[in-house]
Write a protein that holds these residues in place. Structure first.
Motif, PDB file in Angstrom:
ATOM      1  N   LYS A   1      46.434   3.821  -6.320  1.00 51.54           N
ATOM      2  CA  LYS A   1      47.483   4.296  -5.422  1.00 51.54           C
ATOM      3  C   LYS A   1      48.287   5.353  -6.161  1.00 51.54           C
ATOM      4  O   LYS A   1      48.854   5.085  -7.214  1.00 51.54           O
ATOM      5  CB  LYS A   1      48.369   3.149  -4.973  1.00 51.54           C
ATOM      6  N   SER A   2      48.307   6.558  -5.619  1.00 44.61           N
ATOM      7  CA  SER A   2      49.030   7.642  -6.276  1.00 44.61           C
ATOM      8  C   SER A   2      50.524   7.471  -6.049  1.00 44.61           C
ATOM      9  O   SER A   2      50.974   6.603  -5.312  1.00 44.61           O
ATOM     10  CB  SER A   2      48.573   8.987  -5.706  1.00 44.61           C
ATOM     11  N   ALA A   3      51.312   8.350  -6.690  1.00 41.69           N
ATOM     12  CA  ALA A   3      52.767   8.294  -6.519  1.00 41.69           C
ATOM     13  C   ALA A   3      53.158   8.526  -5.074  1.00 41.69           C
ATOM     14  O   ALA A   3      54.212   8.079  -4.630  1.00 41.69           O
ATOM     15  CB  ALA A   3      53.420   9.325  -7.436  1.00 41.69           C
ATOM     16  N   ALA A   4      52.324   9.241  -4.330  1.00 37.47           N
ATOM     17  CA  ALA A   4      52.635   9.508  -2.928  1.00 37.47           C
ATOM     18  C   ALA A   4      52.232   8.353  -2.018  1.00 37.47           C
ATOM     19  O   ALA A   4      52.351   8.446  -0.805  1.00 37.47           O
ATOM     20  CB  ALA A   4      51.920  10.785  -2.480  1.00 37.47           C
ATOM     21  N   GLY A   5      51.752   7.256  -2.613  1.00 33.95           N
ATOM     22  CA  GLY A   5      51.370   6.101  -1.799  1.00 33.95           C
ATOM     23  C   GLY A   5      50.047   6.281  -1.103  1.00 33.95           C
ATOM     24  O   GLY A   5      49.857   5.782   0.011  1.00 33.95           O
ATOM     25  N   ILE A   6      49.110   6.968  -1.737  1.00 32.49           N
ATOM     26  CA  ILE A   6      47.804   7.220  -1.138  1.00 32.49           C
ATOM     27  C   ILE A   6      46.774   6.314  -1.805  1.00 32.49           C
ATOM     28  O   ILE A   6      46.584   6.377  -3.026  1.00 32.49           O
ATOM     29  CB  ILE A   6      47.387   8.699  -1.299  1.00 32.49           C
ATOM     30  N   ASP A   7      46.099   5.473  -1.030  1.00 29.07           N
ATOM     31  CA  ASP A   7      45.034   4.631  -1.550  1.00 29.07           C
ATOM     32  C   ASP A   7      43.772   5.467  -1.699  1.00 29.07           C
ATOM     33  O   ASP A   7      43.373   6.177  -0.770  1.00 29.07           O
ATOM     34  CB  ASP A   7      44.763   3.458  -0.611  1.00 29.07           C
ATOM     35  N   THR A   8      43.146   5.377  -2.871  1.00 29.99           N
ATOM     36  CA  THR A   8      41.966   6.184  -3.162  1.00 29.99           C
ATOM     37  C   THR A   8      40.759   5.287  -3.389  1.00 29.99           C
ATOM     38  O   THR A   8      40.834   4.331  -4.168  1.00 29.99           O
ATOM     39  CB  THR A   8      42.200   7.052  -4.405  1.00 29.99           C
ATOM     40  N   PHE A   9      39.666   5.596  -2.707  1.00 31.17           N
ATOM     41  CA  PHE A   9      38.431   4.838  -2.844  1.00 31.17           C
ATOM     42  C   PHE A   9      37.271   5.799  -3.093  1.00 31.17           C
ATOM     43  O   PHE A   9      37.326   6.964  -2.704  1.00 31.17           O
ATOM     44  CB  PHE A   9      38.140   4.032  -1.568  1.00 31.17           C
ATOM     45  N   ARG A  10      36.224   5.287  -3.731  1.00 26.89           N
ATOM     46  CA  ARG A  10      34.987   6.051  -3.850  1.00 26.89           C
ATOM     47  C   ARG A  10      33.920   5.410  -2.968  1.00 26.89           C
ATOM     48  O   ARG A  10      33.743   4.198  -2.969  1.00 26.89           O
ATOM     49  CB  ARG A  10      34.522   6.134  -5.313  1.00 26.89           C
ATOM     50  N   ASP A  11      33.235   6.261  -2.238  1.00 23.20           N
ATOM     51  CA  ASP A  11      32.251   5.855  -1.240  1.00 23.20           C
ATOM     52  C   ASP A  11      30.896   5.665  -1.922  1.00 23.20           C
ATOM     53  O   ASP A  11      30.341   6.604  -2.487  1.00 23.20           O
ATOM     54  CB  ASP A  11      32.186   6.959  -0.172  1.00 23.20           C
ATOM     55  N   PHE A  12      30.353   4.455  -1.845  1.00 19.79           N
ATOM     56  CA  PHE A  12      29.130   4.132  -2.583  1.00 19.79           C
ATOM     57  C   PHE A  12      27.951   5.008  -2.171  1.00 19.79           C
ATOM     58  O   PHE A  12      27.258   5.569  -3.018  1.00 19.79           O
ATOM     59  CB  PHE A  12      28.784   2.655  -2.373  1.00 19.79           C
ATOM     60  N   GLU A  13      27.688   5.155  -0.866  1.00 18.02           N
ATOM     61  CA  GLU A  13      26.535   5.924  -0.395  1.00 18.02           C
ATOM     62  C   GLU A  13      26.948   7.186   0.360  1.00 18.02           C
ATOM     63  O   GLU A  13      26.132   7.791   1.048  1.00 18.02           O
ATOM     64  CB  GLU A  13      25.639   5.058   0.498  1.00 18.02           C
ATOM     65  N   ASP A  14      28.219   7.555   0.241  1.00 15.55           N
ATOM     66  CA  ASP A  14      28.736   8.744   0.919  1.00 15.55           C
ATOM     67  C   ASP A  14      28.566   8.667   2.429  1.00 15.55           C
ATOM     68  O   ASP A  14      28.408   9.690   3.106  1.00 15.55           O
ATOM     69  CB  ASP A  14      28.072  10.015   0.386  1.00 15.55           C
ATOM     70  N   ARG A  15      28.608   7.444   2.986  1.00 15.52           N
ATOM     71  CA  ARG A  15      28.457   7.280   4.433  1.00 15.52           C
ATOM     72  C   ARG A  15      29.619   7.933   5.175  1.00 15.52           C
ATOM     73  O   ARG A  15      29.429   8.591   6.190  1.00 15.52           O
ATOM     74  CB  ARG A  15      28.373   5.799   4.801  1.00 15.52           C
TER      75      ARG A  15
ATOM     76  N   GLY B   1      51.867   2.949   9.029  1.00 20.31           N
ATOM     77  CA  GLY B   1      50.690   3.726   8.694  1.00 20.31           C
ATOM     78  C   GLY B   1      50.403   3.772   7.198  1.00 20.31           C
ATOM     79  O   GLY B   1      51.312   3.722   6.376  1.00 20.31           O
ATOM     80  N   ARG B   2      49.123   3.862   6.869  1.00 22.76           N
ATOM     81  CA  ARG B   2      48.677   3.964   5.480  1.00 22.76           C
ATOM     82  C   ARG B   2      47.880   5.245   5.303  1.00 22.76           C
ATOM     83  O   ARG B   2      47.250   5.733   6.243  1.00 22.76           O
ATOM     84  CB  ARG B   2      47.819   2.751   5.099  1.00 22.76           C
ATOM     85  N   ARG B   3      47.911   5.781   4.081  1.00 24.35           N
ATOM     86  CA  ARG B   3      47.198   7.019   3.761  1.00 24.35           C
ATOM     87  C   ARG B   3      46.015   6.683   2.856  1.00 24.35           C
ATOM     88  O   ARG B   3      46.172   6.005   1.835  1.00 24.35           O
ATOM     89  CB  ARG B   3      48.147   8.012   3.108  1.00 24.35           C
ATOM     90  N   ILE B   4      44.833   7.184   3.219  1.00 30.50           N
ATOM     91  CA  ILE B   4      43.597   6.810   2.552  1.00 30.50           C
ATOM     92  C   ILE B   4      42.800   8.063   2.205  1.00 30.50           C
ATOM     93  O   ILE B   4      42.626   8.950   3.039  1.00 30.50           O
ATOM     94  CB  ILE B   4      42.716   5.912   3.461  1.00 30.50           C
ATOM     95  N   VAL B   5      42.311   8.132   0.976  1.00 26.79           N
ATOM     96  CA  VAL B   5      41.329   9.135   0.581  1.00 26.79           C
ATOM     97  C   VAL B   5      40.036   8.401   0.234  1.00 26.79           C
ATOM     98  O   VAL B   5      40.042   7.489  -0.604  1.00 26.79           O
ATOM     99  CB  VAL B   5      41.795   9.974  -0.618  1.00 26.79           C
ATOM    100  N   ILE B   6      38.948   8.780   0.896  1.00 31.33           N
ATOM    101  CA  ILE B   6      37.631   8.212   0.593  1.00 31.33           C
ATOM    102  C   ILE B   6      36.797   9.324  -0.031  1.00 31.33           C
ATOM    103  O   ILE B   6      36.308  10.215   0.657  1.00 31.33           O
ATOM    104  CB  ILE B   6      36.959   7.643   1.853  1.00 31.33           C
ATOM    105  N   MET B   7      36.672   9.280  -1.341  1.00 37.41           N
ATOM    106  CA  MET B   7      36.007  10.340  -2.082  1.00 37.41           C
ATOM    107  C   MET B   7      34.528  10.025  -2.257  1.00 37.41           C
ATOM    108  O   MET B   7      34.108   8.872  -2.202  1.00 37.41           O
ATOM    109  CB  MET B   7      36.661  10.501  -3.456  1.00 37.41           C
TER     110      MET B   7
END
Length: 536
Positions: free
Chosen positions: A478-492, A457-463
């Motif tokens: 990728k934070s120290a906790a192994g969380i991939d962080t992305f920004r949502d272009f159109e907030d879909r 499993g992977r951990r994802i934040v879509i901001m």
């Protein structure tokens, strides 16, 4: 005997997609395909957004998309030429990142999938070879592969064998697994033509609901145009082997001097679905286990869904040691879905194919009234169901039609590390995902991290994000906790999250929602249920 994780019979679109999905996650694959070259004529012509997400995981979607045409919608025309039913195309932005429905050229899809297979080190593609026999020994499958050019046979072994060898599947026959007839069996002439000059043809896809000869028109990409015309009582498929006869019936729809016929063939449009999809270590996928009338454009799409569903389960069995009984959920999930799609396509086929003039006039009147009153569903995608059973967790006390579990997660455009926009699935592999819109809900994972990592499993934040006002450099991070962080272009994604009153979602590798959580206790409960479902 060389051993593989999975042996696949057939390298059509379904077998090739399955091979790519498995190899992308590190499994060794042997594919036996009886034809040396890709069949150079179109067969399937309509595909959808869910299938394109699978092609993303195969690594071919971006190149394939260059040759597709968004579907312009479909009009059903009655006896007097009036519109009695229609499907409107959904306008962008599209929830899954691709046009909901589009037309394409099948040989191009197959070529790209084969090229992708050739780039994968763990794939052995045996062309001009066919599976001639197999033996399930309990712990593996011994597979006899015939070289159709030399006449020699070699035997390989695999942990599993998957028959993707078409409607006349030899693997299915050897298993003795019947197909259930759902009550549709008609012969139709299919003509693919290349438009040579401007001429009068419909702007949209069209179902000609004519009792004197029901027909379908589909505008393909580029110059490709398709007509499908019913073989009428008193006619035989053999008479359409005559090119002059083909041009004669085609002339009812188009100036035949304005098109060049690429190919014509008669097909049996059938509605059949297998009762059992697996016997021991041998499974079936695509046309080998179901055949769908073409009136919803979902035949190939159903096969690609099979490949995605089966791939992640085979990967989990091999990589995480889960019991092979996990494969029972393949049939439990896919069969009801396919039956619903086949039944919908069959009903549309009955609307189009009515031959009785009085019944056709009554049909026209009833459908016209429904259309004018707004009682008619005009979105084609509504006839493709959600998952209803299997590896899912439904909320108690919530009506099934309001459940998020079993629906597809949207695919937003997000910012890549160089600030460019990419579709999410291009950046996140086909794994289990825990997805939130902020870091607060990620804290609920405390104490569950090892279990989550244990299933890949992977951990994802879509901001939320706006390219015009926010600095996107350094994303994804990728934070120290192994969380991939992305920004949502159109907030879909955020819009979907908010609309469905979600806090956090667990997403299956095939991008169906497993379940939702509103707090740490509910997330822990979801985890407990999930591990039980995967291991039992």
């Amino acid at each position: 005997m060389t051993h593989y994780d999975v042996v696949i019979a057939g390298c059509g679109p379904v077998g090739a997609a399955l091979g790519n999905l498995l190899a992308a996650r590190g499994l060794s694959v042997c594919i036996a395909e009886k034809h040396r070259e890709v069949y150079d004529k179109p067969r399937a012509i309509t595909f959808d957004w869910e299938g394109m997400r699978v092609l993303q995981f195969c690594g071919v979607a971006e190149e394939f998309a260059k040759g597709i045409r968004p579907h312009p919608g479909t009009d059903f025309r009655g006896i007097d030429g009036q519109v009695i039913k229609l499907f409107d195309p959904l306008p962008p932005p599209w929830d899954l990142g691709w046009p909901p429905t589009f037309t394409f050229v099948q040989p191009e899809m197959e070529r790209l999938l084969r090229e992708a297979l050739a780039r994968r080190e763990t794939v052995t593609l045996l062309l001009s070879r066919s599976v001639e026999g197999f033996r399930d020994t309990g712990d593996r499958v011994e597979v006899d592969i015939l070289d159709r050019e030399s006449g020699e046979t070699e035997t390989v072994t695999g942990d599993f064998l998957v028959g993707c060898d078409g409607a006349n599947s030899g693997v299915r026959r050897a298993l003795g697994l019947p197909l259930e007839d759902l009550g549709f069996d008609e012969s139709w002439l299919v003509v693919d033509a290349l438009q040579q000059r401007e001429t009068a043809i419909p702007a949209k896809g069209t179902q000609f609901c004519w009792p004197w000869r029901p027909a379908t028109f589909i505008p393909g990409p580029g110059r490709l145009r398709r007509w499908e015309m019913k073989v009428m009582p008193g006619e035989t498929p053999a008479e359409f082997d005559d090119p002059a006869r083909v041009r004669e019936v085609l002339a009812d729809h188009v100036d035949t001097d304005a098109v060049e016929i690429w190919r014509s063939a008669t097909y049996r449009f059938a509605a059949r679905v297998g009762t059992e999809w697996r016997k021991g270590r041998v499974l079936l996928a695509g046309d080998a286990i179901h055949q769908t009338p073409p009136f919803l454009g979902q035949g190939l799409g159903s096969g690609i869904r099979d490949a995605a569903n089966l791939a992640w389960k085979l990967v989990h069995i091999k990589r995480t040691g889960f019991n092979a009984a996990l494969l029972d959920s393949y049939r439990d999930e896919r069969r009801p879905h396919v039956v619903a799609v086949v039944e919908a396509a069959k009903e549309f086929g009955k609307i189009v194919g009515e031959l009785d003039m009085d019944k056709a006039r009554a049909r026209d009147a009833a459908l016209e009234a429904d259309l004018k009153a707004g009682r008619m569903e005009t979105r084609r995608q509504k006839f493709v169901p959600n998952l209803e059973t299997g590896i899912l967790h439904f909320e108690e006390g919530v009506p099934r039609e309001e459940q998020v579990a079993g629906t597809l997660m949207p695919q937003p455009e997000v910012y890549a590390s160089n600030g460019s926009k990419r579709l999410l699935d291009d950046l996140v592999p086909m794994e289990w995902l825990y997805v939130t819109t902020g870091f607060e809900a990620q804290a609920w994972m405390e104490g569950l991290e090892d279990v989550w990592r244990g299933i890949g499993g992977r951990r994802i934040v879509i901001m939320r994000g706006d390219f015009r006002s926010k600095n996107t450099s350094g994303l994804p991070a990728k934070s120290a906790a192994g969380i991939d962080t992305f920004r949502d272009f159109e907030d879909r994604f955020a819009q979907w999250h908010t609309c469905a009153s979600l806090n956090a979602v667990l997403i299956r590798p095939d991008r169906y929602v497993y379940g939702t959580a509103k707090g740490s206790a509910e997330l822990a409960e979801n985890f407990t249920r999930l591990i039980i479902q995967l291991k039992d």
